[in-house]
Design a protein around this motif. Sequence first.
Motif, mmCIF file in Angstrom:
data_model
loop_
_atom_site.group_PDB
_atom_site.id
_atom_site.type_symbol
_atom_site.label_atom_id
_atom_site.label_comp_id
_atom_site.label_asym_id
_atom_site.label_seq_id
_atom_site.Cartn_x
_atom_site.Cartn_y
_atom_site.Cartn_z
ATOM 1 N N ARG A 106 0.787 -1.262 0.003
ATOM 2 C CA ARG A 106 0.080 -0.035 -0.157
ATOM 3 C C ARG A 106 0.875 1.179 -0.128
ATOM 4 N NH1 ARG A 106 -4.380 0.988 4.816
ATOM 5 N NH2 ARG A 106 -5.056 -0.762 4.108
ATOM 6 N N ILE A 107 0.561 2.230 -0.700
ATOM 7 C CA ILE A 107 1.194 3.402 -0.728
ATOM 8 C C ILE A 107 0.115 4.454 -0.320
ATOM 9 C CG2 ILE A 107 2.479 5.326 -2.083
ATOM 10 C CD1 ILE A 107 3.058 3.069 -4.204
ATOM 11 N N VAL A 108 0.367 5.320 0.794
ATOM 12 C CA VAL A 108 -0.542 6.325 1.227
ATOM 13 C C VAL A 108 -0.093 7.704 1.168
ATOM 14 C CG1 VAL A 108 -1.813 7.038 3.328
ATOM 15 C CG2 VAL A 108 -0.886 4.821 3.061
ATOM 16 N N ASP A 109 -0.935 8.722 0.419
ATOM 17 C CA ASP A 109 -0.759 9.931 0.079
ATOM 18 C C ASP A 109 -1.016 10.765 1.420
ATOM 19 O OD1 ASP A 109 -0.484 12.385 -1.037
ATOM 20 O OD2 ASP A 109 -2.277 12.141 -2.527
ATOM 21 N N LEU A 110 -0.180 10.891 2.300
ATOM 22 C CA LEU A 110 -0.285 11.417 3.630
ATOM 23 C C LEU A 110 -0.841 12.521 3.676
ATOM 24 C CD1 LEU A 110 2.968 10.146 5.441
ATOM 25 C CD2 LEU A 110 0.450 9.348 5.678
ATOM 26 N N GLU A 111 -0.671 13.552 2.871
ATOM 27 C CA GLU A 111 -0.989 14.904 3.124
ATOM 28 C C GLU A 111 -1.932 15.335 1.869
ATOM 29 O OE1 GLU A 111 1.799 17.859 4.165
ATOM 30 O OE2 GLU A 111 3.086 16.247 5.300
#
Length: 215
Positions: free
Chosen positions: A38-43
Amino acid sequence: MKQQLTPSDRNPKAAQLDEIVPAGEPWMGVIKQGHYFRIVDLEGNQAVDTLFYNAHDVSERYSATDTIRSQGNIYLTTGTKLLSERGSVLLTITADTCGRHDTLGGACSAESNTVRYALDKRHMHSCRDSFLMAISRSNYGLTKRDLSSNINFFMNVPVTPDGKLTFADGISGPERYVEMRAEVDVLVLISNCPQLNNPCNAYNPTPVRVLSWAE
Ligand SMILES: [Zn+2]
């Protein structure tokens, strides 16, 4: 176009990999066959330029052309099979709370910065520089010839009815993510895009989070 959003029920607390990739930095790692990544686009509104290779034979790598032709669509989202140039499936996207990812725009480079923006942008840090830095530190024998077509996760590059590519404002937001299952052992090479000249990351590169689970 309506985006279909598909959340995942995997719990970050149970992840065996959980790392932050700082703004503008590369990341490299292997995801085992059957594991989830999983890759999370934090902002929000960050572009994550990504290349995939067969971890046991890096001459087999992700192919944008084969992936697009196979699914008959230019955008990547849940259900997309990410194919290699040999036509085998490297990964399958299993969850997506952003809704659309680009594979046409390519990775930014000193050359593209110069052509798209201005000669004085040439020295600015680019994804190509990050990829080169990461592969030079690794032991996979990758060279700049191995930097072929890539995916820009979370990047919005709509194609107009007359076929123009447009680098548009992002459709992603804070904590949106994309998740995929590795169908073979996959080597992942990420450049968390340092680009300051276009709206793909809101002119402001931000960190992302990468996680993986064995099932
Ligand atoms: Zn970039």
